[in-house]
Structure formats: C-alpha cells, structure tokens
Design a protein around this motif. Structure first.
Motif, PDB file in Angstrom:
ATOM      1  N   GLY A   1       4.262-125.826  -4.923  1.00  0.00           N
ATOM      2  CA  GLY A   1       2.897-126.327  -6.380  1.00  0.00           C
ATOM      3  C   GLY A   1       1.665-125.742  -6.374  1.00  0.00           C
ATOM      4  O   GLY A   1       1.849-124.589  -6.673  1.00  0.00           O
ATOM      5  N   TYR A   2      -0.055-125.883  -6.304  1.00  0.00           N
ATOM      6  CA  TYR A   2      -0.467-124.796  -7.036  1.00  0.00           C
ATOM      7  C   TYR A   2      -0.716-124.634  -6.035  1.00  0.00           C
ATOM      8  O   TYR A   2      -1.451-124.275  -4.757  1.00  0.00           O
TER       9      TYR A   2
ATOM     10  N   THR B   1      -5.982-123.512  -0.839  1.00  0.00           N
ATOM     11  CA  THR B   1      -6.587-123.649   0.937  1.00  0.00           C
ATOM     12  C   THR B   1      -6.529-124.956   1.228  1.00  0.00           C
ATOM     13  O   THR B   1      -5.591-125.646   0.645  1.00  0.00           O
ATOM     14  N   ASP B   2      -7.271-125.282   2.442  1.00  0.00           N
ATOM     15  CA  ASP B   2      -7.067-126.590   2.296  1.00  0.00           C
ATOM     16  C   ASP B   2      -7.824-128.025   1.314  1.00  0.00           C
ATOM     17  O   ASP B   2      -7.415-128.905   1.468  1.00  0.00           O
ATOM     18  N   LYS B   3      -9.075-127.404   1.008  1.00  0.00           N
ATOM     19  CA  LYS B   3      -9.214-128.019  -0.409  1.00  0.00           C
ATOM     20  C   LYS B   3      -8.593-128.138  -1.543  1.00  0.00           C
ATOM     21  O   LYS B   3      -8.097-129.468  -1.725  1.00  0.00           O
ATOM     22  N   LEU B   4      -7.461-127.145  -1.265  1.00  0.00           N
ATOM     23  CA  LEU B   4      -6.673-127.035  -2.733  1.00  0.00           C
ATOM     24  C   LEU B   4      -5.802-128.176  -2.681  1.00  0.00           C
ATOM     25  O   LEU B   4      -4.899-128.928  -3.429  1.00  0.00           O
ATOM     26  N   GLN B   5      -4.953-127.731  -1.397  1.00  0.00           N
ATOM     27  CA  GLN B   5      -3.850-128.840  -0.807  1.00  0.00           C
ATOM     28  C   GLN B   5      -4.709-130.493  -1.135  1.00  0.00           C
ATOM     29  O   GLN B   5      -4.034-131.798  -1.336  1.00  0.00           O
ATOM     30  N   GLU B   6      -5.851-131.151  -0.792  1.00  0.00           N
ATOM     31  CA  GLU B   6      -6.223-132.155  -0.774  1.00  0.00           C
ATOM     32  C   GLU B   6      -6.288-132.224  -1.959  1.00  0.00           C
ATOM     33  O   GLU B   6      -5.560-133.531  -2.042  1.00  0.00           O
ATOM     34  N   LEU B   7      -6.544-131.473  -2.879  1.00  0.00           N
ATOM     35  CA  LEU B   7      -6.447-132.435  -4.455  1.00  0.00           C
ATOM     36  C   LEU B   7      -4.766-132.664  -5.443  1.00  0.00           C
ATOM     37  O   LEU B   7      -5.036-133.033  -5.542  1.00  0.00           O
TER      38      LEU B   7
ATOM     39  N   ASN C   1      -0.851-136.145  -6.719  1.00  0.00           N
ATOM     40  CA  ASN C   1       0.326-136.325  -6.164  1.00  0.00           C
ATOM     41  C   ASN C   1       0.253-138.291  -5.777  1.00  0.00           C
ATOM     42  O   ASN C   1       1.121-138.616  -6.665  1.00  0.00           O
ATOM     43  N   SER C   2      -0.873-138.601  -5.445  1.00  0.00           N
ATOM     44  CA  SER C   2      -0.793-139.982  -5.054  1.00  0.00           C
ATOM     45  C   SER C   2      -1.337-140.875  -5.849  1.00  0.00           C
ATOM     46  O   SER C   2      -1.690-141.890  -5.500  1.00  0.00           O
ATOM     47  N   ALA C   3      -2.446-140.692  -7.264  1.00  0.00           N
ATOM     48  CA  ALA C   3      -3.212-140.801  -7.642  1.00  0.00           C
ATOM     49  C   ALA C   3      -2.439-142.103  -8.458  1.00  0.00           C
ATOM     50  O   ALA C   3      -2.833-143.535  -8.801  1.00  0.00           O
ATOM     51  N   SER C   4      -1.775-142.087  -8.864  1.00  0.00           N
ATOM     52  CA  SER C   4      -0.457-143.105  -9.515  1.00  0.00           C
ATOM     53  C   SER C   4      -0.180-144.885  -8.505  1.00  0.00           C
ATOM     54  O   SER C   4      -0.593-145.402  -8.710  1.00  0.00           O
TER      55      SER C   4
END
Length: 869
Positions: free
Chosen positions: A466-467, A497-503, A508-511
């Motif tokens: 992933g990112y 980072t936690d923030k990067l995983q959150e983003l 991934n769930s935006a759609s």
C-alpha cells in the motif's frame, strides 16, 4: 425432479394464477404451462429442460416482455435469488418479491401515459351492488352503488366509464349471466375471482378507516352498511398484497352518483365513438381525436374522463365554458401557456411513485423542472378567475431538489452521482478524498517533512504494502518514533504511520461510503418530499384542468366552434350544426351544416321524424346532435354557428346494431334490447337519437314497431328525439309535438345529387336502387329492381291501408292504447289484409281460361284463408 425444479414447483403452487418469472442468473425462466403460453404470446423460442418446456427472457430486458404480458391481461410473479450464491454450487434461496398485475403496475414502463390504469371491484350485499375503482399511480379512488336488480343496466355502463385494466369479483358472481355477458364484451379486462369471505364488510370498513386515519367514514358519505365499503376495502387489501408496499398517498374516496353526470349507456358510448372508433378500436376518427390537444399526460387522462362523464351541473359547466372563452379570446396567452405545459411531465404519477418509495433521482429532477414550468404558467394566469392553490410549497419542493439532487443523476441509488456537492459535508469529504487524494498525500508528506526535517522523504505505493514513507539510509537517524517499520531495502527503508494508514483506509472505502451516504441522503430527501404528496396531487389536478381548458380553446380556434348556452329549459336549438369528426376529415368548407331544433317543453316540437335516402346524411345529422350536446356539457365549445341547449340528463344513441351469436342474440334482438332500454330509461330531459328502428324484421312488423315506438316517445316519454327512418308510412303519423324533416335531394337528367341539407317535409323516395348502383351492383340487377319497384308501387297505390295513431293528453303519464284514434291513410307494400289479397286475386283472375280443377283449388284456398276471420 432436480432440486431446482422442486424449488420451482413449490413456488409455482403458491402462484398458480400468475406467470412465474423464475430468476436463473442473468435470465428469468418460465417452465411447463407458463413456458408454452408465454412462448406463444410473445413469440419466444420454446426449449426443454429435463423434458420440461422452458423459455426465458434476459433480466436486463425483462420489463419489455412484462409490459407486453400485462397488456394481454396476464399477471406476473417476480421470483428473485435472495440468498448468497454458494461457491460449491448448492441451491440458491429464491422467493417471490413482487406481483405485477394489469391494475397494480406502477413502473412507467408498464403504463400508458394517456390512460388511467384502473383496478376495480364489484360485489353484491343486501340486494345492492357496490362498485369501486382505483388508480394506484394517481390516487384516484371512486365508488358508487345501485340496486342489484338493475345490474344489466348499470354494470356495463360503469365498466365503460372507467375502462379498467383489471376487475376483482367474488366467486358467487362467476356464473351470473349479466356479469358474464358484460365481461365477454370487454375481453381485454383481466378478471380474477376470490372466495366471498374476502369481501367482508367489517374488515373493509376497518381497512378504509385505517387508510384514511378516521374513526368513521361519515365525511365520505359512507357508513358500515354502505355497499361501496366492501368493494373499496378489498381493493386496498389487494393492492398492498400485490405491490408488497403501503399506499399512503390514497387519502380519500369519492362517492359519485348518476345525477352528477350525463348518463350514456355502453351501446350509445360505442355508437357515438367518443373515445374509440368502431372500425379498429383506435382513437383515430373519434370525438377525442377532435378535441385532444392536451400537452401533458395528466391532461390527456382528464379529457378522456370528461368526455365519458359530461356534467349535469349548469354552474360547473358554465365555469368551464368561461375559462375556455378566456383563452379562446386571448390567443397569445393560449400559445404561451401551451408552450410551458409541453415541458411538464406526469407530476401525478411522479408523486405516486414518491409515496410508494419507487421514485429515483431522475424522477425528482423531472418533478423539479415540471414545477418550474408550472410556476411560469401561474405567472400568466394568476390574475384570471381560476381556482388556484398557493405556490409556496411548490417553490420549496423545487428548491429542495435543485440544491440536493445532481443535475444529471444516475437512475439507481447504488450507482453514485445522485447528491449534489455542497448538500452534505460528510459526502463532500468522501468525494474530496476520492478526487483529491494525491493532494492530500502531498500535504501530509509536507507536514512530515516539517516535523522530521527529512527533506528527501517520499511517499511510495505498491499493491503489496500500500502507501508507505520511504527514508534513505543517510537519514535513518532522523526517523521519529511514530514511524512504523514496514520493509527494509538496499538503499532505503519504508515506514507507515497511523495517519497514513487512516488516509489509505478512507481512500479504499470512499467509493462504498459515497454510495451508502448518497443512498441514505436520497431516501431522506424522498421521505421529505413524501410529506408533500397530497399537495402535489392537488397541483397536478390544477395543471390537468388548465391543460384541458387550453385543449378545448385550441380546438375551438382551429375548427371555428362557438360557446354554447346551457340552461334548465327543455330546448335544443343549434344553428349551423356540424359533425366534429366528419368535418375534420373532409376538405375545408365541404361539410354542409344544418340546423337542429327540438323542444320537450309543453308547446314545443319534441320529436323530429327524419326521412331520406341512404348516403344523404341522416346518420351524420343524428350523431352530430348527440355529440354537440355531449361536448357542450363537457365544457367545450361546439361545432355550430350558435347553440342553446337545455341541460340533458341522458343521451341515448341507437344507430344500427350488430348481432351477438355467441349469446344467441340476433341483430334484431340486440336492436330491440337497445330500444327497450331507451323507452324504459329516458326522461323528458333526455336526448334520444334513433336510426332505422325495426329494419331487422319483416316490413309489417318493423313498421308497426317503429310506429308504436314513435307514439310512446311522443306521448309517454316526451324526450327530445331525432328519429330517422326509411318507413315513409310514418310520415302520416300526426301529433302536435311531431314534425317531419327530410334530407334534400336533387334529380337532374336521371342522376341523383345528395345535397346533405335538412329541410321540412318528407322524402318521396329512398333512392336505394340508385345507391346500389353506386356500390357496383350489376346493371341487369339494377334494371330488374326498378321494374319490381314500379310493380310494387302500382299495387300499393291501388290498395291504400289504414293505420291508427293515438294522441293522448299532456296530463296522461301512462301510454293508453285506448285513446281516441285518428285515422290516417298510409301506403305500404306488403301491408294488405287477407280479404284485400283475395279480392285482388279475384279481380285479376282470367275466368275464360282457368280450368275447373284450378278454380276449385283457388276457392278452397280462399275459404281456408277466410275461415279464421
């Protein structure tokens, strides 16, 4: 049987009367008898599965086939796959999710915009028949009742008034001869019978009060014993079971009675070709075709309703006439209104779909644009005398949809692109996340660079990890504690980072979040609009009224029609009358207008006896009289130079009949049945049109019947009557309320010209032989017919006959054959007594050449003929 076919068979048992659309993957399949019937009706290929007949239609095109089956009167049960498809190939759970019937279909693909989709019901309780009908797509709900003994007169008439797609009946009426005969005349109506316990008065009363949220039905003119309650309540129960949804937009029921409308029996309705022509059953060459210039689907339905139910209330009729006159005199205003109306879609049915939670986003946008167009119309007519509702709610609805719904939305609420940006901050966040994710990452990267001081920090992405944040080997000492190690490379190490995983998770769930949020928001908006469904229904009625008024005004301008005067007299005085349908299809100026004047008042002429040859225009003259009365009381202008009409309560039109051999009824029996209905049902205020009464039997019988019918109409009924006949003997009938009219004919050099003009007097000739020649009968036959006619006329002139007519006083209410007779000479071929016939034979006998045996034979026959006298 295989497990799949067992599943099908078990479901089919529960829906034996419906065509079962059984979902298999991307197809709806039908089996056994359903497959055989549907393949025949829709011309589909019939195949087999394990010796079972089978045919199918693609899922994505199923509505096309369902619509065709509905038009054929079929019911469809939709069986869907409701369980998860098993990876191991196990049987998927299926169940029926919807039943679609001709009278309950709500999707636009199944409906004809121009006509109502009525579901009706009839039942008999305590000697009274209750009849109700409903259109779930428009919320129109009406009911009436009559004495069960009058079923023959009323059932066909009411069925013709609403023209339902489907009718529900109790099993106890299945063998009722009147019901069976009427339904045979309406083969397109889908008929279903249910056990009588379904038609329960107590349950129906509770169902109606629950629907209308009332403790009783007094405000609707009903009580628990009302005959209308049973049929109306069962309609609601049936609707909910078949559509599998509530019908909250059904807020009231209207109880109507015959006195509100001009009564037109089913035979007269067909003969006058009000909505459909007799030739091919289409609207072409019908009265509707002449006046229907409506611009909206709602107006199209309303104008049909008006034509089938002309008014008897003079005030309401005058109100319509005044509105038509307003637009008739202001052509520029009329053009502007009709232009705006043309962009208004079916608000009535859109509101119904909103109430039933069937509307999609495009429906809402259609509602908004339609409301906006109507607001423009209102700006034009607000200063005129129309009964208009407040537009504040309309503006609120339009504004709500404009701000919330995408300009070009998707049809499905699971496809996205429904809610407009700016309506929901949550939805906007997901849209921003999806469309601006690179910028979000760049902002985050810059933030981490500032915190860590690692200026060559980069964000990388691959499908495995992933990112990630990539740090070169030389900067590893600056890696902060919140960086989480993911992978070590030769020249660098990668962290998250936690923030990067959150983003990443949000991306991934935006759609799915967009679809879910849009669906919830759309349902919320639709539920809000559902609160305004009653208002939208009233708004649609306002639009349809104005549309029909505009249609009448436009027709009047195009065809040079005039505003009629309607009063409570018994007069019928129309000058320069024209047949609206015939005139429309003739070259301009070719139609010959005629005056019509009958008066049922004490001193007026109530019956016009019309003679004249075929093709001269008698039937046109008769029909145009009835159509002018009908148009006038509908609210339309009429095809004439002027018209003064005393309000008509019933219109009867007997102009020819066809046999019904399947019911054992000859043409003459049908004709006599129609005549009997007219004589029993017409009143002094009725308009009676009769053409060629008595032509289906012998000359003696036919003339006798026609003569007696005329007397009864003159003496007992006293209705305004136009009576056309080929029996010239009837012109000898004398009565102070009768006048003779005839179609003018011009003879020049052996040729006959039909002038199509009415004049006083009686016709001297029927010119039937001339018409036969025009039709192509061989010349030899025509010449022989002329010889025979001459012989018959000569013989008739030698032996005139006497016919009695009766003329009773105005105060008598019942026909009295013993009234003082008035003897009038009348000549008629074949109407001689036995004595006259024998005397003619004696005078013409050649006594010098007759043999004794022949003489004795003649004497014996004469004796037998006279012995019964």
């Amino acid at each position: 049987m295989t497990p799949l076919m067992e599943q099908y068979a078990n479901i089919k048992k529960q829906y034996a009367d419906e065509v079962l659309f059984f979902r298999l993957g991307d197809f709806y399949e039908m089996f056994n008898e359903d497959a055989v019937e549907v393949s025949r009706l829709l011309n589909l290929t019939l195949t087999h599965r394990a010796d079972c007949p089978m045919c199918g239609v693609p899922y994505h095109a199923s509505k096309i086939y369902i619509a065709r089956l509905l038009r054929l009167g079929k019911k469809i049960a939709i069986c869907e796959q409701v369980g998860e498809i098993s990876p191991g190939g196990g049987l998927t759970e299926r169940k029926v999710v919807e039943i679609i019937t001709p009278g309950t279909a709500v999707d636009s693909e199944y409906l004809d915009q121009a006509t109502n989709s009525f579901l009706c019901s009839l039942c008999v309780t305590h000697g009274k028949a209750g009849f109700a009908y409903i259109d779930v797509t428009t919320s129109e709900f009406k009911a009436t009742s009559w004495n069960a003994s009058l079923m023959k007169d009323y059932f066909a008439k009411e069925l013709g008034r609403c023209n339902p797609k489907e009718i529900l009946l109790p099993l106890s009426l299945k063998e009722n001869e009147v019901i069976k005969n009427t339904l045979e005349q309406n083969p397109t109506v889908s008929v279903s019978y249910y056990p009588d316990w379904h038609f329960n008065a107590e349950n129906s009363f509770k169902r109606l009060t629950s629907q209308f949220n009332t403790v009783n039905l007094n405000s609707f003119g009903l009580n628990e014993q009302s005959s209308e309650v049973v049929s109306a309540g069962f309609l609601l129960e049936y609707l909910e079971k078949t559509t599998n949804t509530q019908v909250p937009h059904i807020k009231s029921i209207k109880i109507y009675h015959d006195t509100e409308f001009v009564i037109i029996d089913e035979s007269s309705r067909k003969n006058l070709e009000i909505i459909y022509n007799l030739r091919d059953g289409s609207t072409q060459y019908s009265l509707l075709d002449c006046v229907n210039y409506t611009q909206t689907a709602m107006g199209n339905r309303l104008i049909r309703s008006w034509l089938l139910s002309p008014l008897c209330d003079i005030n309401r009729i005058s109100e319509r006439h005044n509105h038509v006159e307003l637009l008739y005199k202001n052509n520029d205003l009329l053009k502007e209104i009709r232009e705006f109306l043309s962009s208004i879609l079916d608000i009535e049915r859109l509101a119904g779909r909103i109430a039933m939670q069937r509307a999609h986003a495009k429906d809402l946008q259609a509602l908004r644009t339609s409301i906006d167009s109507w607001i423009k119309v209102r700006e034009k007519i607000n200063d005129y005398d129309f009964a208009l509702i407040n537009l504040d709610d309309a503006k609120f609805i339009s504004d709500l949809i404009f701000k919330s719904i995408h300009e070009d939305p998707a049809t499905s609420i699971t496809e996205g692109r429904i809610i407009k940006r700016g309506w929901s901050s949550e939805l906007d966040h997901y849209y921003d996340l999806q469309s601006n994710f690179n910028k979000i990452l760049d902002d985050y990267l810059e933030e981490e660079k500032q915190k860590t001081g690692i200026q060559n920090l980069k964000i990388k992405h691959n499908s495995a990890t992933g990112y990630v944040l990539e740090v070169t080997k030389g900067k590893l000492g600056a890696v902060p504690s919140h960086f989480i190690m993911r992978r070590s490379l030769l020249n660098a190490e990668r962290y998250t980072t936690d923030k990067l995983q959150e983003l990443e998770q949000e991306l991934n769930s935006a759609s799915s979040k967009i679809m879910e949020t849009e669906k919830n928001l759309f349902i919320e908006i639709r539920n809000k609009l559902a609160e305004y469904v009653p208002y939208l229904m009233n708004l649609s009625h306002e639009i349809s009224y104005v549309d029909v008024i505009c249609s009448f005004a436009h027709a009047a301008i195009l065809n040079r029609w005039v505003k009629p005067e309607i009063d409570d007299s018994y007069d019928f005085d129309v000058r320069g009358a024209r047949h609206p349908v015939v005139e429309k299809h003739l070259p301009k100026g070719e139609f010959v207008p005629n005056d019509i004047k009958v008066d049922a008042g004490d001193d007026g002429i109530s019956l016009a006896l019309i003679t004249g040859p075929n093709m001269a225009g008698k039937s046109t003259y008769l029909r145009q009289s009835a159509l002018i009365a009908l148009l006038a009381q509908t609210g339309s202008f009429v095809p004439a130079d002027s018209a003064r009409i005393g309000c008509v309560d019933k219109i009867f039109c007997r102009v020819g009949a066809s046999d019904n051999l399947a019911r054992g009824e000859s043409t003459f029996l049908v004709e006599m049945s129609e005549t009997a209905l007219i004589l029993k049902s017409s009143t002094k205020r009725s308009l009676v049109i009769m053409d060629e009464v008595g032509r289906g039997t012998s000359t003696e019988d036919g003339l006798s019947i026609a003569w007696a019918v005329c007397e009864y109409l003159l003496n007992s009924v006293k209705a305004r009557t136009l009576f056309a006949t080929h029996y010239h003997e009837l012109t000898r009938l004398e009565h102070k309320k009768l006048k003779c009219l005839c179609m003018d004919v011009k003879e020049t050099s052996g040729n006959v010209i039909f002038l199509r003009k009415i004049k006083e007097g009686s016709a001297e000739n029927s010119y039937g032989i001339h018409v036969a020649g025009l039709a192509g009968i061989p010349v030899s036959v025509i010449d022989r017919a002329k010889e025979i006619l001459e012989q018959i006329q000569n013989k008739a002139s030698e032996h005139p006959i006497l016919i009695e007519t009766t003329d009773k006083s105005e105060n008598q209410e019942v026909y009295d054959s013993a009234s003082a007779p008035v003897l009038q000479a009348a000549n008629g071929p074949g109407l001689f007594s036995d004595e006259e016939i024998i005397l003619d034979e004696i005078l013409s006998c050649d006594v010098d050449n007759i043999t004794p045996v022949n003489a004795l034979g003649l004497i014996s026959r004469w004796k037998k003929s006279l012995s019964g006298k």
